[in-house]
Design an enzyme around this catalytic site. Structure first.
Site, PDB file in Angstrom:
ATOM      1  CE  LYS A 220      23.561  27.842  15.193  1.00 55.00           C
ATOM      2  NZ  LYS A 220      22.784  26.798  14.530  1.00 55.00           N
TER       3      LYS A 220
HETATM    4  N1  PMP Z   1      17.008  25.782  12.567  1.00 55.82           N
HETATM    5  C1  PMP Z   1      17.945  25.320  13.397  1.00 55.82           C
HETATM    6  C2  PMP Z   1      17.480  24.556  14.474  1.00 55.82           C
HETATM    7  C3  PMP Z   1      19.236  25.574  12.990  1.00 55.82           C
HETATM    8  O1  PMP Z   1      20.349  25.009  13.859  1.00 55.82           O
HETATM    9  C4  PMP Z   1      19.672  26.332  11.877  1.00 55.82           C
HETATM   10  C5  PMP Z   1      21.084  26.495  11.629  1.00 55.82           C
HETATM   11  N2  PMP Z   1      21.587  27.570  12.296  1.00 55.82           N
HETATM   12  C6  PMP Z   1      18.542  26.923  11.161  1.00 55.82           C
HETATM   13  C7  PMP Z   1      17.534  26.703  11.528  1.00 55.82           C
HETATM   14  C8  PMP Z   1      19.072  27.591  10.002  1.00 55.82           C
HETATM   15  O2  PMP Z   1      19.561  29.120  10.256  1.00 55.82           O
HETATM   16  P1  PMP Z   1      20.651  29.757   9.401  1.00 55.82           P
HETATM   17  O3  PMP Z   1      19.911  29.868   8.057  1.00 55.82           O
HETATM   18  O4  PMP Z   1      20.780  31.077  10.028  1.00 55.82           O
HETATM   19  O5  PMP Z   1      21.882  28.770   9.461  1.00 55.82           O
END
Ligand code: PMP
Length: 304
Positions: A159
């Site tokens: 991220k």
């Molecule tokens: N894909 C992206 C590109 C994201 O930014 C997120 C959010 N973190 C997710 C998927 C979903 O991840 P999570 O369920 O861990 O928030």
């Protein structure tokens, strides 16, 4: 909706007033998108605010930093505690939590290695990210004209702050075209994910998850939902999907910390319809879980 202020923001070990949580204009990450971050939620439970999968989110933050060769000057346990402390001092019942690791002031230019590594943790009350209506009746999605990162152009498992320029372009395009959310294809033409959410479909009673190799982040909401789905007795498989697989899905939904679990009602104007039974069952269990109402998943919650 403007941000709803709380009192304090954690910055490099100190709790500073919300309005004083500023950085210098020559902060490296502001120019080059060189930071990494997380998005976490705390929910109101009968035992007070509880943070959902906190240690897993902090672990992913450290993995993102590892990919970017950033040395976080704290341990995972220290940041877990710092997140809890920030939620606690602000007296919020439920909130969104944004830990950010950024390269600060001190050096400029494209070599980030000499830059100081700074860490901040902000929390704020945040309602449903894609709207209450979307949560109940589903959102309208559009396949984006923007492609998800090639994994050799950007590390899709991390991220990284700069990576989200891609998501923002896709989001704006979808909104300006009258849709709620964008779905991005991988450079190979497979379905990847949404701008900040993973995407799953239901076909012939099976739930299909997209492989991370299609450029999707390993979402913790998706991971939780897959555990819940299997425990509810559904079969979950992993397969690459084409855009027509979405048009012809029996059900589809997206998952993310901010968005939570949201049904998809149409893709490129091809109707999938009102939320189906599997989506509803998973959604219901997920919301009960984060509120601490499901004993089986209590370990996912960190009481503040
Ligand atoms: N894909 C992206 C590109 C994201 O930014 C997120 C959010 N973190 C997710 C998927 C979903 O991840 P999570 O369920 O861990 O928030």
């Amino acid at each position: 909706m403007p941000l709803q202020k709380v009192e304090k923001i954690w910055m490099d070990g100190k709790l500073v007033n919300w309005d004083d949580a500023n950085v210098h204009i020559l902060t490296h990450t502001l120019h080059y998108g060189s930071g990494v971050f997380e998005g976490i939620r705390a929910y109101a439970t009968s035992q007070g605010p509880a943070i959902f999968r906190l240690a897993d989110h902090i672990h992913r933050l450290f993995n993102s930093a590892k990919v970017y060769l950033i040395d976080i000057p704290y341990t995972e346990d220290e940041l877990v505690e710092a997140v809890k402390e920030t939620v606690r001092v602000n007296g919020v019942e439920s909130c969104y939590i944004r830990p950010l690791v950024y390269l600060g002031y001190g050096e400029m230019g494209l070599n980030p290695l000499p830059c100081p590594v700074n860490v901040s943790i902000a929390v704020w009350p945040w309602g449903t990210y894609l709207g209450d209506e979307g949560l109940r009746h589903g959102v309208r999605c559009k396949i984006s004209s923007w492609t998800r990162h090639d994994p050799n152009a950007m590390p899709v498992a991390a991220k990284g702050t700069g990576m989200y320029a891609n998501s923002s372009m896709a989001k704006v395009e979808a909104l300006k075209s009258g849709y709620d959310e964008a779905i991005l294809l991988s450079p190979q033409g497979y379905i990847s994910e949404c701008t900040g959410e993973n995407l799953l479909i239901v076909k012939n009673g099976r739930i299909i998850k997209i492989p991370n190799a299609a450029g999707a982040l390993e979402g913790l909401t998706q991971n939780s939902v897959i555990t819940i789905a299997r425990d509810l007795g559904y079969e979950v498989v992993e397969e690459n999907l084409l855009r027509t697989d979405l048009y012809l899905a029996d059900e589809a939904f997206l998952t993310g910390t901010a968005a939570e679990v949201v049904p998809i009602r149409s893709v490129d104007d091809r109707e999938i319809g009102e939320p189906g039974p599997i989506t509803k069952a998973i959604q219901e269990t997920y919301f009960a879980t984060v509120r601490g109402e499901v004993d089986q998943y209590k370990d996912w919650l960190d009481i503040v």
